[in-house]
Write a protein that holds these residues in place. Sequence first.
Motif, short mmCIF file in Angstrom:
data_model
loop_
_atom_site.label_atom_id
_atom_site.label_comp_id
_atom_site.label_asym_id
_atom_site.label_seq_id
_atom_site.Cartn_x
_atom_site.Cartn_y
_atom_site.Cartn_z
N ALA A 4 -20.62 -7.90 -8.64
CA ALA A 4 -20.67 -6.58 -7.99
C ALA A 4 -19.49 -6.05 -7.17
O ALA A 4 -19.15 -6.74 -6.07
CB ALA A 4 -22.03 -6.36 -7.36
N GLY A 5 -19.06 -4.92 -7.42
CA GLY A 5 -17.97 -4.17 -6.70
C GLY A 5 -16.72 -4.68 -7.08
O GLY A 5 -15.71 -4.46 -6.54
N GLU A 6 -16.54 -5.28 -8.10
CA GLU A 6 -15.32 -6.02 -8.74
C GLU A 6 -14.76 -5.34 -9.96
O GLU A 6 -15.75 -4.81 -10.66
CB GLU A 6 -15.40 -7.61 -8.92
N LEU A 7 -13.33 -5.41 -10.22
CA LEU A 7 -12.96 -4.66 -11.27
C LEU A 7 -11.93 -5.43 -11.86
O LEU A 7 -11.12 -6.30 -11.23
CB LEU A 7 -12.13 -3.52 -11.05
N LEU A 8 -12.01 -5.77 -13.13
CA LEU A 8 -11.00 -6.63 -13.94
C LEU A 8 -10.16 -5.81 -14.76
O LEU A 8 -10.50 -5.02 -15.72
CB LEU A 8 -11.70 -7.52 -14.77
N SER A 9 -8.80 -5.96 -14.37
CA SER A 9 -7.72 -5.01 -14.93
C SER A 9 -6.90 -6.04 -16.07
O SER A 9 -6.54 -7.05 -15.61
CB SER A 9 -6.63 -4.59 -13.97
N ILE A 27 -7.14 1.98 -7.20
CA ILE A 27 -8.42 2.33 -7.02
C ILE A 27 -8.84 2.75 -5.67
O ILE A 27 -8.83 1.75 -4.92
CB ILE A 27 -9.51 1.37 -7.55
N SER A 28 -9.34 3.90 -5.28
CA SER A 28 -9.31 4.40 -3.93
C SER A 28 -10.63 3.97 -3.32
O SER A 28 -11.48 4.79 -2.86
CB SER A 28 -8.90 5.87 -3.85
N THR A 29 -10.78 2.71 -2.84
CA THR A 29 -11.96 2.34 -2.21
C THR A 29 -11.63 0.88 -1.49
O THR A 29 -11.33 0.29 -2.34
CB THR A 29 -13.13 2.44 -2.72
N ALA A 30 -12.05 0.91 -0.16
CA ALA A 30 -11.77 -0.40 0.48
C ALA A 30 -12.62 -1.37 -0.20
O ALA A 30 -12.42 -2.71 0.11
CB ALA A 30 -11.93 -0.20 1.82
N ALA A 31 -13.76 -0.87 -0.58
CA ALA A 31 -14.74 -1.93 -1.21
C ALA A 31 -14.35 -2.44 -2.32
O ALA A 31 -15.05 -3.64 -2.76
CB ALA A 31 -16.05 -1.31 -1.38
N ALA A 32 -13.54 -2.16 -2.95
CA ALA A 32 -13.18 -2.47 -4.45
C ALA A 32 -12.13 -3.74 -4.50
O ALA A 32 -11.28 -3.96 -3.49
CB ALA A 32 -12.42 -1.55 -5.16
N CYS A 33 -12.69 -4.75 -5.08
CA CYS A 33 -11.80 -5.97 -5.40
C CYS A 33 -11.33 -5.93 -6.92
O CYS A 33 -12.20 -5.94 -7.80
CB CYS A 33 -12.83 -7.12 -5.26
N VAL A 34 -9.92 -5.88 -6.88
CA VAL A 34 -9.32 -5.78 -8.21
C VAL A 34 -8.72 -7.09 -8.54
O VAL A 34 -7.65 -7.77 -7.92
CB VAL A 34 -8.22 -4.58 -8.19
N ARG A 35 -9.29 -7.52 -9.72
CA ARG A 35 -8.73 -8.94 -10.43
C ARG A 35 -7.70 -8.33 -11.52
O ARG A 35 -7.91 -7.47 -12.22
CB ARG A 35 -9.83 -9.72 -10.77
#
Length: 206
Positions: free
Chosen positions: A26-31, A193-201
């Motif tokens: 939850a809260g994570e993005l996979l690029s 991605i403009s949020t400190a909560a985001a974790c981008v992998r």
Amino acid sequence: MLEATGLECVRGERRLFAGVGFRLHAGELLSLQGSNGSGKTSLLRMLCGLSPAAAGEIRWRGETIAKLGEDYRRELCYLGHHNAIKDELSPLENLLASARLADEALDEGCALDALERLGLAGREDLACRYLSQGQKRRVALSRLCHERRALWVLDEPYVALDAAAIELVAGLIGAHLQRGGLAVLTTHQPVEISTAAACVRELRLG
């Protein structure tokens, strides 16, 4: 949680990728990164259950997506490289129709607000056949303004958009992650991605 293990994709006699795996919370993005033809769109379609993997397994909340079936699809928002809008319908009609197909409550006022946010004010009732490619992309992306399903799978969401629209869509994705959603996307453009909560992998194919 979305988890993939040992995924393999074969097209004809060519293996596009093998042994692909990741785990997304939850809260994570996979690029997804990779050259054209590396299998990025094929992997997205696997994650949506639209194409079978030659090998490997995809799990959602610990269960295989094949076993979950419709329960999984109800938590999934897929926006493909093609806009999936009807040219004979207006942006407003397209947005309301997509909400009905997804069994989501969306009133006309909220739909008009979404289209305005995407820069389509004044074109809400114009048949989409008269819109530019960038405007058609905005119609498709307007779904994200009210989308609350947990997993977003987005294929090149920034294509044909100007800088302002890209920033807006990145903000919508960031807000989704901040709510505890998950996202998988492909893009050729490095967009923050403009949020400190985001974790981008990142996952590179090829």
